[in-house]
Enzyme design. Structure first.
Site, PDB file in Angstrom:
ATOM      1  N   SER A  36       0.835  -1.195   0.000  1.00 35.40           N
ATOM      2  CA  SER A  36       0.000   0.000   0.000  1.00 35.40           C
ATOM      3  C   SER A  36       0.875   1.253   0.000  1.00 35.40           C
ATOM      4  O   SER A  36       1.622   1.477  -0.952  1.00 35.40           O
ATOM      5  CB  SER A  36      -0.957  -0.044   1.194  1.00 35.40           C
ATOM      6  OG  SER A  36      -1.995   0.880   1.046  1.00 35.40           O
ATOM      7  N   ASP A  93      -9.597  -5.260  -4.912  1.00 40.15           N
ATOM      8  CA  ASP A  93      -9.070  -4.167  -4.094  1.00 40.15           C
ATOM      9  C   ASP A  93      -9.772  -2.867  -4.471  1.00 40.15           C
ATOM     10  O   ASP A  93      -9.577  -2.350  -5.568  1.00 40.15           O
ATOM     11  CB  ASP A  93      -7.557  -4.056  -4.322  1.00 40.15           C
ATOM     12  CG  ASP A  93      -6.887  -3.065  -3.383  1.00 40.15           C
ATOM     13  OD1 ASP A  93      -7.593  -2.300  -2.696  1.00 40.15           O
ATOM     14  OD2 ASP A  93      -5.635  -3.056  -3.352  1.00 40.15           O
ATOM     15  N   HIS A 113      -7.370  -5.951  -0.838  1.00 35.64           N
ATOM     16  CA  HIS A 113      -6.213  -5.094  -0.563  1.00 35.64           C
ATOM     17  C   HIS A 113      -5.181  -5.769   0.340  1.00 35.64           C
ATOM     18  O   HIS A 113      -4.001  -5.446   0.296  1.00 35.64           O
ATOM     19  CB  HIS A 113      -6.703  -3.796   0.087  1.00 35.64           C
ATOM     20  CG  HIS A 113      -5.659  -2.745   0.234  1.00 35.64           C
ATOM     21  ND1 HIS A 113      -5.049  -2.135  -0.844  1.00 35.64           N
ATOM     22  CD2 HIS A 113      -5.100  -2.180   1.337  1.00 35.64           C
ATOM     23  CE1 HIS A 113      -4.177  -1.244  -0.414  1.00 35.64           C
ATOM     24  NE2 HIS A 113      -4.182  -1.261   0.903  1.00 35.64           N
TER      25      HIS A 113
END
Length: 412
Positions: A243, A347, A378
């Site tokens: 991320s 995601d 995610h």
């Protein structure tokens, strides 16, 4: 408390929706001490036994015993005949409590029971061989960490893990899930050294008015790479970011002269654009309310109309502006070291928009490989249908295909 797990926690945003979300919302109302709304979500039979005052007394007695509420750390669901029973683990200052919420078919709360939580012990996934490596304590710029080392004969390739947003621990714990612990144990079971450590914002109180990703992430990640480079049992060092950590991984690799980059769920667009899309997605599912003011703030951030020192959405406007200027895609295009990018098709936080940007900008580069696992979210965990924040509270593991893909790519 983490509801939308990404860069920031958005104040004033309410998450709710289908039956799982209804149970989650009920617990949210208890936590926020909105006992009237919580009671309105119950069946007539429950309301005949409880009133606002008695519900308040129960919650306050929990706080008296265990201190202030901290966060929801996970939940499990069981089906018993016509009812679904949700076991939410609530962490307080001095312990954990299980809140058992029974839901009927109409989506009403038919029962509520509190008990001492038994504790959730980490259970490694099937692809982990605990006998194949050893784990030792280590420090990264004064931050507590762990290094997992294969027991076979080295030298070994090594990976430094870089967290996503928020004050993450070394395991990147999200609800009951430990993303980085899964990755570390999975890779070290297959001949790879892995270094992970607490994020600085977890360990230190930092001034939000002046904070940027330089102090929050990059300096410590560069140090982690250098620690691995100095080890005699290491052959080459990779940066693996998730991320926000994936977004910054190209810069970290460039500055630390790492031998390769692994980017899991890497954003390609500015933070304010990502957050705007997340909110609109949740709105489209009926899972978000009261987002109008937040969307206005994000629009102002896009146009740089907010003074850098002003605190908005939990951090300063400077944080947004600094991150936008770093341009991770351009940095990645300049790199000649091997790069692996991994996306989840479910995601909603780093969406298909980001996938397309990375694919377009890095197309033709022989040092780049891009993988998309359509059924992963995610957190690189399997799910069905459209992803929601509540599924992050379900216990799971990083998918074995992701671990295998990283190992195969590093070996090649």
């Amino acid at each position: 408390m983490r509801l939308i797990v990404f860069f920031l926690i958005l104040p004033g945003v309410m998450i709710f929706g289908a039956l799982d979300q209804e149970a989650f919302l009920f617990v949210q109302k208890l936590i926020s001490e909105d006992f009237g709304t919580a009671l309105a979500m119950c069946t007539d039979q429950v309301r005949a036994q409880l009133n606002v005052q008695s519900l308040s007394n129960i919650w306050n007695s929990l706080k008296t015993q265990f201190g202030s509420f901290k966060e929801i750390t996970g939940y499990e669901k069981a089906i018993h005949g016509e009812y679904e029973i949700y076991n939410f683990t609530l962490r307080f200052e001095r312990g954990e409590i299980s809140a058992l919420v029974t839901m009927n078919r109409e989506g009403k709360v038919a029962g509520l029971f509190f008990t001492q939580a038994t504790g959730s012990k980490y259970e490694p996934p099937d692809y982990v061989d605990l006998e194949g490596f050893e784990e030792k304590d280590i420090s990264v710029n004064g931050l507590p960490g762990k290094i997992t080392i294969p027991k076979s004969k080295g030298p070994f390739p090594a990976v430094a893990l870089v967290h996503g947003s928020g004050p993450n621990d070394m395991d990147e714990t999200i609800g009951p899930n430990k993303i980085f612990k899964d990755i570390a144990y999975g890779l070290s079971s297959n001949g790879i050294i892995v270094l992970r450590y607490h994020k600085r914002t977890l360990v230190e109180k930092m001034n939000p008015a002046s904070l940027t990703v330089e102090e929050e992430v990059i300096k410590d990640a560069v140090k982690a790479v250098n620690i691995l480079k100095q080890r005699k049992d290491v052959s080459e060092v990779y940066v693996l970011g998730h991320s926000l950590g994936a977004m910054l991984a190209p810069e970290i690799a460039e500055r630390s002269k790492a031998d390769g980059v692994i980017m899991i769920s890497p954003p390609a667009r500015p933070l304010e654009e990502l957050m705007e899309d997340q909110l609109k997605y949740l709105q489209s599912l009926g899972l978000a309310k009261n987002v109008g003011e937040t969307l206005k703030i994000l629009e102002k951030l896009k146009r740089k109309e907010i003074p850098p020192n002003k605190i908005v959405l939990g951090t300063s406007a400077r944080y947004f502006y600094d991150l936008k200027e770093r341009q991770p895609v351009l940095t990645a295009k300049k790199l000649t070291v091997p790069m692996l990018l991994i996306f989840g098709g479910r995601d909603y936080q780093v969406s298909e928009k980001d996938q397309k940007i990375w694919s377009r900008e890095l197309s033709g580069k022989e040092n780049v490989k891009i993988l998309v696992f359509e059924d992963l979210n995610h957190l690189m965990m399997v799910g069905e249908g459209r992803s929601t924040p509540v599924e992050y509270m379900k216990k799971g593991h990083v998918d074995k295909r992701v671990i295998d893909a990283i190992i195969e790519w590093m070996v090649k």
